[in-house]
Design a protein around this motif. Structure first.
Motif: not given
Length: 199
Positions: A49-75
């Motif tokens: 459910e969390i999209k890999h940033s590079h696979d899906h060409r998605m921003n923003p760059v996330t770091l904290k767990a809460s940011e990853v959950l909020e934006h549904v993307t991350g490396y």
């Protein structure tokens, strides 16, 4: 040596004390009492459910767990932070592991970069590695303890499974995710560490 309780604490990066992370962890666990089943549910959520940033060409760059959950993307690094947070929120010890891989899957070698995955401490099994980076063609990571099925295998000289299980993200990873503002900038500057070789 890191004690097991260190893998249950919140950190500024693995911020499972954030209300949204706590809520999602409770939602995923439901009425389950079985830690292995809760770990599977958390793993599959982050993997699928969390999209890999590079696979899906998605921003923003996330770091904290809460940011990853909020934006549904991350490396992979950020996804490992979220998975560790969800597991710790359910009182399941979880840490971060790394592999050193050829960045472009180059059989000739470099450039190399770190790849992040997780280790979870399961009753009756001990530490078990799992990789929630997200499946795609050529990548089929699964949760089937005690059998390990990661996203990548070590194939060439210069690649390595790093043996440590970290209670928090490596500083070199945090630095990259804080410094660069877009997924393509991160990809051009993926973190790496030199291998320690025996003389």
């Amino acid at each position: 040596m890191t004690a097991l309780h260190d893998y249950l604490r919140p950190t500024p990066i693995i911020d499972f004390d954030h209300p949204a992370v706590m809520k999602k962890a409770k939602e995923l666990a439901g009425n389950n009492q079985n830690q292995t089943e809760i770990a599977r549910l958390c793993f599959e959520f982050v993997r699928d459910e969390i999209k890999h940033s590079h696979d899906h060409r998605m921003n923003p760059v996330t770091l904290k767990a809460s940011e990853v959950l909020e934006h549904v993307t991350g490396y992979c690094y950020a996804k490992s932070h979220l998975l560790a947070a969800l597991l710790r929120a359910s009182s399941i010890p979880a840490g971060i592991c790394y592999q050193r891989l050829s960045r472009d899957d180059n059989a000739e070698g470099g450039p190399f970069c770190l790849h992040a995955l997780n280790a979870v401490h399961l009753e009756g099994i001990g530490w078990y590695r799992m990789d929630a980076r997200g499946n795609k063609e050529g990548v089929n990571a699964q949760f089937n303890p005690p059998h390990e099925q990661l996203a990548y295998e070590i194939r060439i000289e210069g690649e390595a499974d790093l043996p440590e299980i970290w209670a928090d993200s490596l500083p070199v990873v945090v630095e990259v995710l804080r410094k660069y503002r877009s997924y393509d900038e991160v990809y051009a500057n993926l973190p790496d560490v030199p291998l320690i070789t025996e003389k």
